[in-house]
Design an enzyme around this catalytic site. Structure first.
Site, PDB file in Angstrom:
ATOM      1  CG  ASP A  97     -14.052  -9.528  -9.865  1.00  0.00           C
ATOM      2  OD1 ASP A  97     -13.574 -10.652  -9.593  1.00  0.00           O
ATOM      3  OD2 ASP A  97     -14.535  -8.777  -9.006  1.00  0.00           O
ATOM      4  CG  ASP A 156       3.432  -6.190  -3.550  1.00  0.00           C
ATOM      5  OD1 ASP A 156       3.676  -5.551  -2.511  1.00  0.00           O
ATOM      6  OD2 ASP A 156       3.646  -7.413  -3.664  1.00  0.00           O
ATOM      7  N   GLY A 182      -3.564  -2.411  -4.717  1.00  0.00           N
ATOM      8  CA  GLY A 182      -2.950  -3.024  -3.535  1.00  0.00           C
ATOM      9  C   GLY A 182      -1.580  -2.426  -3.229  1.00  0.00           C
ATOM     10  CB  SER A 230       3.070 -16.495  -1.635  1.00  0.00           C
ATOM     11  OG  SER A 230       3.205 -16.468  -0.240  1.00  0.00           O
ATOM     12  CE1 TYR A 236      -2.455 -15.398  -0.642  1.00  0.00           C
ATOM     13  CE2 TYR A 236      -0.646 -16.497   0.501  1.00  0.00           C
ATOM     14  CZ  TYR A 236      -1.104 -15.524  -0.370  1.00  0.00           C
ATOM     15  OH  TYR A 236      -0.202 -14.667  -0.970  1.00  0.00           O
ATOM     16  CD  GLU A 242       1.643 -18.337   4.376  1.00  0.00           C
ATOM     17  OE1 GLU A 242       0.798 -19.230   4.511  1.00  0.00           O
ATOM     18  OE2 GLU A 242       2.352 -17.943   5.309  1.00  0.00           O
ATOM     19  CB  SER A 296      -3.166 -10.914  -0.556  1.00  0.00           C
ATOM     20  OG  SER A 296      -3.513  -9.787   0.228  1.00  0.00           O
ATOM     21  CB  ILE A 332      -3.240  -1.289 -10.209  1.00  0.00           C
ATOM     22  CG1 ILE A 332      -2.210  -0.162 -10.374  1.00  0.00           C
ATOM     23  CG2 ILE A 332      -4.679  -0.760 -10.275  1.00  0.00           C
ATOM     24  CD1 ILE A 332      -2.156   0.442 -11.759  1.00  0.00           C
TER      25      ILE A 332
HETATM   26  P1  NAP Z   1      -2.913  -6.555  -1.417  1.00  0.00           P
HETATM   27  O1  NAP Z   1      -2.412  -5.240  -0.895  1.00  0.00           O
HETATM   28  O2  NAP Z   1      -3.873  -7.336  -0.607  1.00  0.00           O
HETATM   29  O3  NAP Z   1      -3.571  -6.270  -2.860  1.00  0.00           O
HETATM   30  C1  NAP Z   1      -4.374  -7.224  -3.487  1.00  0.00           C
HETATM   31  C2  NAP Z   1      -4.948  -6.607  -4.757  1.00  0.00           C
HETATM   32  O4  NAP Z   1      -5.769  -7.603  -5.411  1.00  0.00           O
HETATM   33  C3  NAP Z   1      -5.857  -5.390  -4.533  1.00  0.00           C
HETATM   34  O5  NAP Z   1      -5.614  -4.453  -5.540  1.00  0.00           O
HETATM   35  C4  NAP Z   1      -7.245  -5.980  -4.683  1.00  0.00           C
HETATM   36  O6  NAP Z   1      -8.215  -5.049  -5.096  1.00  0.00           O
HETATM   37  C5  NAP Z   1      -6.994  -6.974  -5.800  1.00  0.00           C
HETATM   38  N1  NAP Z   1      -8.057  -7.981  -5.904  1.00  0.00           N
HETATM   39  C6  NAP Z   1      -8.471  -8.835  -4.946  1.00  0.00           C
HETATM   40  N2  NAP Z   1      -9.465  -9.598  -5.403  1.00  0.00           N
HETATM   41  C7  NAP Z   1      -9.706  -9.218  -6.688  1.00  0.00           C
HETATM   42  C8  NAP Z   1     -10.620  -9.621  -7.695  1.00  0.00           C
HETATM   43  N3  NAP Z   1     -11.514 -10.586  -7.487  1.00  0.00           N
HETATM   44  N4  NAP Z   1     -10.545  -9.021  -8.904  1.00  0.00           N
HETATM   45  C9  NAP Z   1      -9.655  -8.043  -9.140  1.00  0.00           C
HETATM   46  N5  NAP Z   1      -8.782  -7.592  -8.218  1.00  0.00           N
HETATM   47  C10 NAP Z   1      -8.808  -8.174  -7.011  1.00  0.00           C
HETATM   48  O7  NAP Z   1      -1.703  -7.535  -1.752  1.00  0.00           O
HETATM   49  P2  NAP Z   1      -0.130  -7.209  -1.928  1.00  0.00           P
HETATM   50  O8  NAP Z   1       0.526  -7.310  -0.604  1.00  0.00           O
HETATM   51  O9  NAP Z   1       0.033  -6.003  -2.757  1.00  0.00           O
HETATM   52  O10 NAP Z   1       0.328  -8.514  -2.737  1.00  0.00           O
HETATM   53  C11 NAP Z   1       0.271  -8.556  -4.156  1.00  0.00           C
HETATM   54  C12 NAP Z   1       0.294 -10.001  -4.611  1.00  0.00           C
HETATM   55  O11 NAP Z   1       1.493 -10.626  -4.162  1.00  0.00           O
HETATM   56  C13 NAP Z   1      -0.843 -10.876  -4.090  1.00  0.00           C
HETATM   57  O12 NAP Z   1      -1.163 -11.825  -5.079  1.00  0.00           O
HETATM   58  C14 NAP Z   1      -0.237 -11.571  -2.884  1.00  0.00           C
HETATM   59  O13 NAP Z   1      -0.915 -12.784  -2.625  1.00  0.00           O
HETATM   60  C15 NAP Z   1       1.176 -11.784  -3.380  1.00  0.00           C
HETATM   61  N6  NAP Z   1       2.223 -11.851  -2.361  1.00  0.00           N
HETATM   62  C16 NAP Z   1       2.329 -10.859  -1.437  1.00  0.00           C
HETATM   63  C17 NAP Z   1       3.348 -10.912  -0.518  1.00  0.00           C
HETATM   64  C18 NAP Z   1       3.510  -9.826   0.519  1.00  0.00           C
HETATM   65  O14 NAP Z   1       4.229 -10.061   1.499  1.00  0.00           O
HETATM   66  N7  NAP Z   1       2.928  -8.672   0.332  1.00  0.00           N
HETATM   67  C19 NAP Z   1       4.272 -11.965  -0.542  1.00  0.00           C
HETATM   68  C20 NAP Z   1       4.141 -12.945  -1.521  1.00  0.00           C
HETATM   69  C21 NAP Z   1       3.112 -12.873  -2.446  1.00  0.00           C
HETATM   70  P3  NAP Z   1      -9.118  -4.220  -4.025  1.00  0.00           P
HETATM   71  O15 NAP Z   1      -8.324  -2.994  -3.730  1.00  0.00           O
HETATM   72  O16 NAP Z   1     -10.363  -3.959  -4.795  1.00  0.00           O
HETATM   73  O17 NAP Z   1      -9.321  -5.097  -2.831  1.00  0.00           O
HETATM   74  O1  G4F Z   2       1.255 -10.514   8.553  1.00  0.00           O
HETATM   75  P1  G4F Z   2       0.649 -11.855   8.340  1.00  0.00           P
HETATM   76  O2  G4F Z   2      -0.827 -11.915   8.304  1.00  0.00           O
HETATM   77  O3  G4F Z   2       1.313 -12.412   7.006  1.00  0.00           O
HETATM   78  P2  G4F Z   2       1.480 -13.899   6.417  1.00  0.00           P
HETATM   79  O4  G4F Z   2       0.462 -14.825   6.935  1.00  0.00           O
HETATM   80  O5  G4F Z   2       2.911 -14.286   6.596  1.00  0.00           O
HETATM   81  O6  G4F Z   2       1.168 -13.659   4.866  1.00  0.00           O
HETATM   82  C1  G4F Z   2       1.736 -12.575   4.140  1.00  0.00           C
HETATM   83  O7  G4F Z   2       2.958 -12.990   3.575  1.00  0.00           O
HETATM   84  C2  G4F Z   2       2.845 -14.043   2.599  1.00  0.00           C
HETATM   85  C3  G4F Z   2       4.270 -14.355   2.125  1.00  0.00           C
HETATM   86  O8  G4F Z   2       4.824 -15.345   2.956  1.00  0.00           O
HETATM   87  C4  G4F Z   2       1.973 -13.543   1.468  1.00  0.00           C
HETATM   88  F1  G4F Z   2       1.895 -14.503   0.494  1.00  0.00           F
HETATM   89  C5  G4F Z   2       0.589 -13.212   2.001  1.00  0.00           C
HETATM   90  O9  G4F Z   2      -0.213 -12.686   0.930  1.00  0.00           O
HETATM   91  C6  G4F Z   2       0.735 -12.145   3.083  1.00  0.00           C
HETATM   92  O10 G4F Z   2       1.196 -10.962   2.457  1.00  0.00           O
HETATM   93  O11 G4F Z   2       1.140 -12.867   9.485  1.00  0.00           O
HETATM   94  C7  G4F Z   2       2.503 -13.083   9.765  1.00  0.00           C
HETATM   95  C8  G4F Z   2       2.641 -13.902  11.044  1.00  0.00           C
HETATM   96  C9  G4F Z   2       1.777 -15.173  11.082  1.00  0.00           C
HETATM   97  O12 G4F Z   2       2.565 -16.231  11.560  1.00  0.00           O
HETATM   98  C10 G4F Z   2       0.683 -14.848  12.079  1.00  0.00           C
HETATM   99  O13 G4F Z   2       0.184 -15.981  12.791  1.00  0.00           O
HETATM  100  O14 G4F Z   2       2.219 -13.107  12.140  1.00  0.00           O
HETATM  101  C11 G4F Z   2       1.433 -13.917  13.011  1.00  0.00           C
HETATM  102  N1  G4F Z   2       0.559 -13.035  13.794  1.00  0.00           N
HETATM  103  C12 G4F Z   2       0.599 -12.902  15.144  1.00  0.00           C
HETATM  104  N2  G4F Z   2      -0.339 -12.029  15.547  1.00  0.00           N
HETATM  105  C13 G4F Z   2      -0.413 -12.251  13.320  1.00  0.00           C
HETATM  106  C14 G4F Z   2      -0.985 -11.614  14.429  1.00  0.00           C
HETATM  107  N3  G4F Z   2      -0.842 -12.014  12.060  1.00  0.00           N
HETATM  108  C15 G4F Z   2      -1.847 -11.114  11.886  1.00  0.00           C
HETATM  109  N4  G4F Z   2      -2.261 -10.835  10.639  1.00  0.00           N
HETATM  110  N5  G4F Z   2      -2.445 -10.487  12.947  1.00  0.00           N
HETATM  111  C16 G4F Z   2      -2.066 -10.713  14.241  1.00  0.00           C
HETATM  112  O15 G4F Z   2      -2.607 -10.118  15.170  1.00  0.00           O
END
Ligand code: NAP
Ligand code: G4F
Length: 325
Positions: A58, A15, A13, A125, A149, A127, A84, A11
């Site tokens: 946790d 999303d 994070g 995801s 991941y 990914e 994540s 919560i």
């Molecule tokens: P985020 O901002 O990184 O949030 C992750 C959340 O998980 C935070 O609240 C974090 O708590 C909590 N967490 C991490 N480790 C934990 C643990 N051991 N026990 C309890 N809580 C824990 O991620 P998000 O972008 O909101 O994404 C939400 C979910 O969707 C994730 O599972 C991510 O992998 C998945 N997802 C995201 C995307 C995207 O593009 N955003 C796309 C596809 C899937 P803290 O605040 O304490 O760190």
């Molecule tokens: O923003 P990114 O770190 O996101 P990535 O790896 O796509 O993952 C995110 O999306 C996933 C869904 O497909 C989620 F499941 C996951 O939890 C997360 O939210 O990187 C995006 C792209 C990569 O190809 C990376 O190599 O950006 C490229 N990149 C280039 N320069 C960079 C950078 N990424 C990061 N983080 N930092 C850089 O400076």
């Protein structure tokens, strides 16, 4: 009708915070699991903290997850918590597996043992598609994850389906493509760019260092995607859905658009690249086909790529100005 109750892991994070707001607006009683930290990390939920109930827990600790389900007695459970950040999954592969893969089983066990009639959502995801086998990617596109991941998310995806098939749980997986917002963590590329551009605009920095500029992603707005997540749990039958915009852009295009917001045309002058930010195995190209979600859930994204970039850059300019006061 009795007030609906929802439990959200993750919560604090990006999303989790948008989903909590969304559910509060729908009249839910919202519970969230938060892990213990020496400094509280409630920045994204501080505006709604008096309206939600936080339960310590946790993903590594079965007992705390089971207790959280007992305390909250939820109708719906949203499992958003995970390690994540893809890049960190190479330096902490075992921890990533514990949180992002086995953490899902721990949550499913808590549901199975305490509240098997609750509806369960797993945050899968794009990914998982990794080195893509077809374009665009849809629900039945084969997985080929490219990071610890991605591998952990494939496990989380299949264990969710397995609990649905083994125990008849209403357990669904949303295969979400990248979604961003002003609440995105600063380590992800979109926010790194929007924050960096805002700093350059305010003359607090003169460049940004990035990795692979050619990678392409299907970027949507997190606020739009939480609506799709909720819709998945309102269906009669549990099923899995791809959520995406159906449009993709390179990291370079994102940067160009972000600099454009502050009137900088020669953007490449302000961007340096470092091989250290390249990944051991890259996901080069993702683009999703969300036609099933459109048809069954009547869902479609509202915020365009251009508007998303503008929203993020403008929010960071505002944030930096506020912090400098
Ligand atoms: P985020 O901002 O990184 O949030 C992750 C959340 O998980 C935070 O609240 C974090 O708590 C909590 N967490 C991490 N480790 C934990 C643990 N051991 N026990 C309890 N809580 C824990 O991620 P998000 O972008 O909101 O994404 C939400 C979910 O969707 C994730 O599972 C991510 O992998 C998945 N997802 C995201 C995307 C995207 O593009 N955003 C796309 C596809 C899937 P803290 O605040 O304490 O760190
Ligand atoms: O923003 P990114 O770190 O996101 P990535 O790896 O796509 O993952 C995110 O999306 C996933 C869904 O497909 C989620 F499941 C996951 O939890 C997360 O939210 O990187 C995006 C792209 C990569 O190809 C990376 O190599 O950006 C490229 N990149 C280039 N320069 C960079 C950078 N990424 C990061 N983080 N930092 C850089 O400076």
């Amino acid at each position: 009708m009795a007030q609906k109750r929802a439990l959200i892991t993750g919560i604090t994070g990006q999303d989790g915070s948008y989903l909590a707001e969304f559910l509060l607006e729908k009249g839910y009683k919202v519970f969230g699991i938060t892990r213990r930290t020496s400094t509280p990390n409630y920045e994204r939920i501080k505006h709604i903290q008096d309206k939600i109930e936080l339960i310590p827990g946790d993903l590594l600790d079965q007992q705390s997850l089971t207790s959280a389900v007992i305390i909250s007695d939820p109708d719906e459970i949203y499992n958003l918590a995970a390690q994540s950040f893809v890049a960190t999954s190479w330096s902490q592969p075992v921890l990533t597996g514990e949180f992002t893969a086995l953490g899902v089983t721990r949550m499913l066990e808590a549901v199975r043992q305490v509240k098997p009639n609750a509806k369960f959502y797993q945050a899968s995801s794009s990914e998982m598609f990794g080195k893509v086998h077809e374009t665009p990617q849809k629900e039945n596109t084969p997985f080929h994850p490219r990071s610890p991941y991605g591998v952990a998310k494939v496990y989380g995806h299949w264990i969710t389906i397995n609990y649905r098939e083994s125990y008849n749980l209403f357990a669904v997986s949303g295969i979400l493509f990248n979604h961003e917002s002003p609440r995105r963590g600063l380590e992800f590329v979109t926010r790194k760019i929007s924050y960096g551009v805002a700093k350059i605009h305010l003359k607090e920095a003169d460049h940004i260092v990035l990795g692979n500029l050619d990678a392409k992603r299907d970027w949507g707005f997190s606020g739009d995607y939480v609506g799709a997540i909720w819709m998945m749990l309102q269906q009669k039958e549990p099923d899995d859905y791809v959520i995406a915009t159906g449009e993709n852009h390179s990291v370079a295009e994102f940067a160009q658009e972000a600099f454009n917001v502050v009137g900088i045309k020669n953007w490449s002058k302000y961007v340096k690249t470092s091989k250290e930010l390249y990944r051991p195995a890259e996901v080069d190209f993702l683009i999703g086909d969300a036609s099933k979600a459109k048809k069954v859930l009547s869902w479609q994204p509202k915020v365009s790529f251009k508007d998303l970039v503008k929203m993020m850059v403008e929010a960071d300019i505002k944030l930096l100005k506020k912090n400098s006061k």
